[in-house]
Write an enzyme that holds these catalytic residues in place. Structure first.
Site, PDB file in Angstrom:
ATOM      1  N   CYS A 119     147.038  18.655  59.791  1.00  0.00           N
ATOM      2  CA  CYS A 119     147.081  20.117  59.954  1.00  0.00           C
ATOM      3  C   CYS A 119     145.925  20.629  60.802  1.00  0.00           C
ATOM      4  CB  CYS A 119     146.999  20.804  58.596  1.00  0.00           C
ATOM      5  SG  CYS A 119     148.475  20.551  57.648  1.00  0.00           S
TER       6      CYS A 119
ATOM      7  N   ASN B  70     140.774  19.615  58.297  1.00  0.00           N
ATOM      8  CA  ASN B  70     140.717  18.426  59.138  1.00  0.00           C
ATOM      9  C   ASN B  70     139.780  18.671  60.310  1.00  0.00           C
ATOM     10  OD1 ASN B  70     142.703  16.680  57.787  1.00  0.00           O
ATOM     11  ND2 ASN B  70     144.067  18.387  58.205  1.00  0.00           N
TER      12      ASN B  70
ATOM     13  N   GLU C 255     153.378  18.303  70.484  1.00  0.00           N
ATOM     14  CA  GLU C 255     153.321  17.116  69.635  1.00  0.00           C
ATOM     15  C   GLU C 255     154.179  17.307  68.398  1.00  0.00           C
ATOM     16  OE1 GLU C 255     149.028  15.105  70.485  1.00  0.00           O
ATOM     17  OE2 GLU C 255     148.933  16.906  69.258  1.00  0.00           O
TER      18      GLU C 255
ATOM     19  N   CYS D 239     149.629  28.161  70.946  1.00  0.00           N
ATOM     20  CA  CYS D 239     149.834  29.171  69.904  1.00  0.00           C
ATOM     21  C   CYS D 239     149.011  30.401  70.253  1.00  0.00           C
ATOM     22  CB  CYS D 239     149.409  28.624  68.538  1.00  0.00           C
ATOM     23  SG  CYS D 239     149.718  29.786  67.177  1.00  0.00           S
TER      24      CYS D 239
ATOM     25  N   HIS E 151     144.669  31.295  53.675  1.00  0.00           N
ATOM     26  CA  HIS E 151     143.305  30.856  54.010  1.00  0.00           C
ATOM     27  C   HIS E 151     142.179  31.758  53.500  1.00  0.00           C
ATOM     28  CE1 HIS E 151     145.382  27.850  56.243  1.00  0.00           C
ATOM     29  NE2 HIS E 151     145.687  28.623  57.263  1.00  0.00           N
TER      30      HIS E 151
ATOM     31  N   CYS F  81     157.295  16.815  61.245  1.00  0.00           N
ATOM     32  CA  CYS F  81     156.555  18.061  61.465  1.00  0.00           C
ATOM     33  C   CYS F  81     156.769  18.443  62.921  1.00  0.00           C
ATOM     34  CB  CYS F  81     155.080  17.822  61.167  1.00  0.00           C
ATOM     35  SG  CYS F  81     154.046  19.249  61.537  1.00  0.00           S
TER      36      CYS F  81
ATOM     37  N   SER G  98     156.710  27.693  58.220  1.00  0.00           N
ATOM     38  CA  SER G  98     155.350  28.157  57.973  1.00  0.00           C
ATOM     39  C   SER G  98     155.065  29.392  58.822  1.00  0.00           C
ATOM     40  CB  SER G  98     154.408  27.011  58.356  1.00  0.00           C
ATOM     41  OG  SER G  98     153.089  27.442  58.434  1.00  0.00           O
TER      42      SER G  98
ATOM     43  N   GLY H 111     152.142  26.071  67.291  1.00  0.00           N
ATOM     44  CA  GLY H 111     152.806  27.361  67.414  1.00  0.00           C
ATOM     45  C   GLY H 111     152.978  28.095  66.097  1.00  0.00           C
ATOM     46  N   GLU H 112     153.280  29.379  66.203  1.00  0.00           N
ATOM     47  CA  GLU H 112     153.617  30.233  65.059  1.00  0.00           C
ATOM     48  C   GLU H 112     155.131  30.387  65.050  1.00  0.00           C
ATOM     49  OE1 GLU H 112     154.709  32.646  62.325  1.00  0.00           O
ATOM     50  OE2 GLU H 112     152.629  31.987  62.279  1.00  0.00           O
TER      51      GLU H 112
ATOM     52  N   SER I 134     150.416  30.713  55.451  1.00  0.00           N
ATOM     53  CA  SER I 134     149.045  30.253  55.701  1.00  0.00           C
ATOM     54  C   SER I 134     148.095  31.414  55.422  1.00  0.00           C
ATOM     55  CB  SER I 134     148.917  29.785  57.154  1.00  0.00           C
ATOM     56  OG  SER I 134     149.762  28.681  57.376  1.00  0.00           O
TER      57      SER I 134
END
Length: 377
Positions: free
Chosen positions: A370, A327, A115, A135, A249, A128, A224, A190-191, A247
């Site tokens: 996200c 989200n 996507e 991933c 977190h 995006c 990212s 994905g990374e 990222s």
């Protein structure tokens, strides 16, 4: 309030795509200008036609060969088949925000699903993009991570998502009249740094001047990562001043090991140091992405710790924190922070002099925000 005792279930980390998968057809976006010419000449076709094909693809955003009237009719089909094969088919597009956020589900040549999301703002338009189907980083709060890794995407498959968005903008299909794509964020499925070669190839195609590429500014591109330290170091040396988004977190290893399993390989300290070094070398401010999860990582003491970790590298404006209200993902126990806790988190970071913003959650209702991209038919 006590922290969650229930163990967090995670999948294993996967760095390499499954073996034995067929490769997509080669496309001009996979190659630099010299490579495009060489491919045509190998096929017994005139190399100079590569520039004409590149102009149609990157410059004019044409997708119908019938419009490529400067190509000889006798060779057109062969030239298009050689350098402009169909890579992906749109299965559906969902819209939100009165049509200014559009999420497209793509089917790749082998049936893999990915996507991309196009977001138009008053002053810019951002695509995006996904860089892998699925991933392998196994972050338990992310829909994509829960699906595992199917395969890496090619440079051209990544670029095609941007070109498709550019076509939609140029043709006035997005409310607000014709426009252009100004920003690209590698924050889809994905990374990106686990598919390093293809992602860097895509970045080069995006910034190469037309007709070699789309002629975008590297400053409008954000890559990212969850923190593949050796690849961050490699990106630092590439000489392309994209924005790096880390990222994070969690500011402590104990929690980050659970939320972002790559942390078991590269600690918070190693990861933040690699990001700081990226800022030092490139003079580009790094963005720290932090998904706010209720009762998990949103406590006041973690805000203070995050501020201290980032400030330990000096306060020369090298970093910016982007808080992301988590989200919702179907079937997940994770929920967004209470707004009062979010405000306190911001207050504590700002008190330590850390520029902080709360991410706009566009596309949430179409599962386009996200952590929501799961690519289901």
């Amino acid at each position: 309030m006590s922290e969650t005792v229930e163990p967090i279930k995670t999948l294993p980390l996967v760095f390499d795509e499954p073996r034995g998968r067929k490769k997509p057809p080669r496309h001009l976006a996979d190659l630099d200008e010299a490579g495009r010419n060489a491919l045509l000449e190998e096929m017994g076709l005139p190399g100079f036609r590569a520039k004409q094909l590149s102009t149609h693809y990157f410059g004019r955003l044409v997708d119908d060969p019938a419009e490529m009237t400067d190509l000889p009719a006798t060779q057109r089909d062969e030239l298009v088949a050689a350098l402009l094969p169909d890579l992906m088919t749109p299965l559906r597009t969902l819209e939100a925000d009165k049509g200014t956020t559009r999420k497209t589900l793509w089917k790749l040549f082998d049936g893999a699903l990915v996507e991309s999301v196009l977001m138009r703002y008053p002053d810019r338009a951002t695509v995006c993009v996904s860089s892998q189907a699925g991933c392998g980083m196994a972050c338990p709060f992310c829909a994509t991570g829960m699906g595992g890794l199917q395969r890496n995407m090619t440079t051209a498959e990544i670029v095609e998502q941007v070109v498709a968005g550019a076509r939609s903008m140029a043709r006035g299909e997005v409310p607000g009249g014709p426009g252009r794509v100004s920003n690209v964020v590698f924050m889809g499925m994905g990374e990106p740094l686990a598919n390093y070669k293809a992602v860097i190839g895509a970045v080069r195609r995006l910034v190469d001047p037309s007709p070699a590429g789309l002629g975008m500014s590297a400053r409008g591109i954000t890559v990212s990562t969850v923190g593949l330290v050796p690849r961050i170091n490699q990106l630092t040396e590439e000489g392309i001043p994209v924005t790096l988004a880390l990222s994070l977190h969690a500011p402590d290893d104990e929690l980050r090991n659970e939320l972002v399993p790559i942390n078991t390989r590269f600690s918070v300290a190693e990861t933040v140091e690699a990001a700081w070094n990226y800022a030092r070398v490139t003079k580009r401010r790094v963005s720290i992405e932090y998904a706010m999860m209720r009762g998990i990582n949103d406590q006041a003491h973690r805000a203070d710790l995050l501020g201290d970790v980032l400030n330990s590298y000096g306060d020369w404006g090298w970093v910016h924190v982007n808080l992301i209200p988590l989200n919702p993902v179907e079937g997940s126990k994770w929920t967004a922070s209470d707004p009062a806790d979010e405000r306190e988190f911001v207050r504590r970071l700002e008190a330590k002099g850390i520029p902080t913003t709360v991410r706009d959650t566009r596309g949430r209702e179409i599962d386009g925000a996200c952590g929501q991209l799961a690519a289901k038919e």
